[in-house]
Design a protein around this motif. Structure first.
Motif, PDB file in Angstrom:
ATOM      1  N   ALA A   1      51.242  40.882  25.857  1.00  0.00           N
ATOM      2  CA  ALA A   1      50.576  40.703  27.150  1.00  0.00           C
ATOM      3  C   ALA A   1      51.227  41.543  28.236  1.00  0.00           C
ATOM      4  N   TRP A   2      52.556  41.709  28.198  1.00  0.00           N
ATOM      5  CA  TRP A   2      53.234  42.459  29.250  1.00  0.00           C
ATOM      6  C   TRP A   2      52.874  43.940  29.210  1.00  0.00           C
ATOM      7  N   ALA A   3      52.348  44.434  28.101  1.00  0.00           N
ATOM      8  CA  ALA A   3      52.007  45.848  27.976  1.00  0.00           C
ATOM      9  C   ALA A   3      50.535  46.121  28.265  1.00  0.00           C
ATOM     10  N   GLN A   4      49.744  45.058  28.474  1.00  0.00           N
ATOM     11  CA  GLN A   4      48.333  45.253  28.759  1.00  0.00           C
ATOM     12  C   GLN A   4      48.118  45.377  30.261  1.00  0.00           C
ATOM     13  N   PRO A   5      47.163  46.207  30.677  1.00  0.00           N
ATOM     14  CA  PRO A   5      46.897  46.347  32.106  1.00  0.00           C
ATOM     15  C   PRO A   5      46.501  45.015  32.728  1.00  0.00           C
ATOM     16  N   SER A   6      47.022  44.767  33.924  1.00  0.00           N
ATOM     17  CA  SER A   6      46.682  43.529  34.619  1.00  0.00           C
ATOM     18  C   SER A   6      45.481  43.759  35.517  1.00  0.00           C
ATOM     19  N   GLY A   7      44.854  42.694  35.952  1.00  0.00           N
ATOM     20  CA  GLY A   7      43.673  42.801  36.800  1.00  0.00           C
ATOM     21  C   GLY A   7      43.964  42.422  38.234  1.00  0.00           C
ATOM     22  N   TRP A   8      42.923  42.307  39.026  1.00  0.00           N
ATOM     23  CA  TRP A   8      43.027  41.948  40.438  1.00  0.00           C
ATOM     24  C   TRP A   8      42.535  40.516  40.609  1.00  0.00           C
ATOM     25  N   THR A   9      43.263  39.734  41.392  1.00  0.00           N
ATOM     26  CA  THR A   9      42.895  38.356  41.682  1.00  0.00           C
ATOM     27  C   THR A   9      42.631  38.232  43.169  1.00  0.00           C
ATOM     28  N   GLN A  10      41.524  37.620  43.540  1.00  0.00           N
ATOM     29  CA  GLN A  10      41.179  37.463  44.956  1.00  0.00           C
ATOM     30  C   GLN A  10      41.940  36.293  45.554  1.00  0.00           C
ATOM     31  N   GLY A  11      42.579  36.530  46.716  1.00  0.00           N
ATOM     32  CA  GLY A  11      43.334  35.491  47.400  1.00  0.00           C
ATOM     33  C   GLY A  11      42.477  34.688  48.367  1.00  0.00           C
ATOM     34  N   ASP A  12      43.031  33.600  48.878  1.00  0.00           N
ATOM     35  CA  ASP A  12      42.323  32.705  49.797  1.00  0.00           C
ATOM     36  C   ASP A  12      41.939  33.369  51.115  1.00  0.00           C
ATOM     37  N   GLN A  13      42.705  34.357  51.558  1.00  0.00           N
ATOM     38  CA  GLN A  13      42.449  35.003  52.846  1.00  0.00           C
ATOM     39  C   GLN A  13      41.367  36.082  52.770  1.00  0.00           C
ATOM     40  N   HIS A  14      40.956  36.461  51.578  1.00  0.00           N
ATOM     41  CA  HIS A  14      39.975  37.536  51.407  1.00  0.00           C
ATOM     42  C   HIS A  14      38.620  37.113  51.973  1.00  0.00           C
ATOM     43  N   ASP A  15      38.005  37.944  52.808  1.00  0.00           N
ATOM     44  CA  ASP A  15      36.707  37.620  53.397  1.00  0.00           C
ATOM     45  C   ASP A  15      35.898  38.900  53.553  1.00  0.00           C
ATOM     46  N   GLU A  16      34.766  38.972  52.884  1.00  0.00           N
ATOM     47  CA  GLU A  16      33.916  40.159  52.909  1.00  0.00           C
ATOM     48  C   GLU A  16      32.749  40.030  53.874  1.00  0.00           C
ATOM     49  N   ASP A  17      32.722  38.970  54.680  1.00  0.00           N
ATOM     50  CA  ASP A  17      31.647  38.769  55.652  1.00  0.00           C
ATOM     51  C   ASP A  17      32.142  39.119  57.048  1.00  0.00           C
ATOM     52  N   ALA A  18      31.552  40.152  57.633  1.00  0.00           N
ATOM     53  CA  ALA A  18      31.936  40.569  58.984  1.00  0.00           C
ATOM     54  C   ALA A  18      31.396  39.581  60.009  1.00  0.00           C
TER      55      ALA A  18
END
Length: 176
Positions: free
Chosen positions: A30-47
């Protein structure tokens, strides 16, 4: 002439090779496989709403768009943000720790931020830009990760839109 046993083995080579590749991929730690992106609580895509041409063009400080970036690349120590092309003229971003501004504004691609659970970036209209027009303002951003203990996730390319209106044009029903 190829012996019969060797001919059968050669005929099965593509299947054997595929099986070996699948087995090797499953055995990758697992340590050699590429990791992904996780969305955090502060993320907001609505202007936010209500941005006017007159208000933005006469602003004396940067105006918060309401857009927040907080995506965490797993097993990585920092991220680098870059605003694309015309976004650098009209927008800036600030680095925040919860609700406390840590630093900024940034427009260029050289800002690397350490990753913590409560970090995030807030996007702002720049007060120094005074040529806003009504329509959709596009923000483009490229995010890379650094200092990863496993594989490095791919670059994130985001495009956000913010509507800017001409306050006078919205009064079309006005009559004298």
């Amino acid at each position: 002439m190829i012996p019969k046993g060797a001919a059968r083995l050669l005929g099965r080579m593509p299947a054997l090779l595929a099986a070996l590749l699948l087995a090797a991929a499953a055995a990758t730690p697992a340590w050699a496989q590429p990791s992904g992106w996780t969305q955090g609580d502060q993320h907001d895509e609505d202007a936010d709403d209500g941005f006017t041409v007159a208000g933005l063009n006469s602003a004396t400080s940067d105006t918060d768009t309401g857009l927040r970036f907080q995506q965490l690349p797993n097993n990585c120590g920092s991220v680098r943000l870059r605003l694309g092309g015309g976004s650098q003229d009209r927008f800036a971003y600030y680095y925040y720790n919860d609700d406390t501004r840590q630093s900024g504004p940034y427009r260029l691609d050289d800002f690397r931020a350490p990753l913590r659970d409560n970090f995030h970036f807030r996007l702002y209209f720049r007060d120094q830009y005074s040529s806003f027009q009504d329509g959709i303002a596009r923000i483009t951003m490229e995010i890379n990760s650094f200092g990863c203990s496993g594989g490095t996730p791919g670059t994130r390319n985001l495009v956000w839109q913010v509507e800017v209106i001409d306050a006078w044009a919205t009064l079309a029903s006005h009559s004298e």
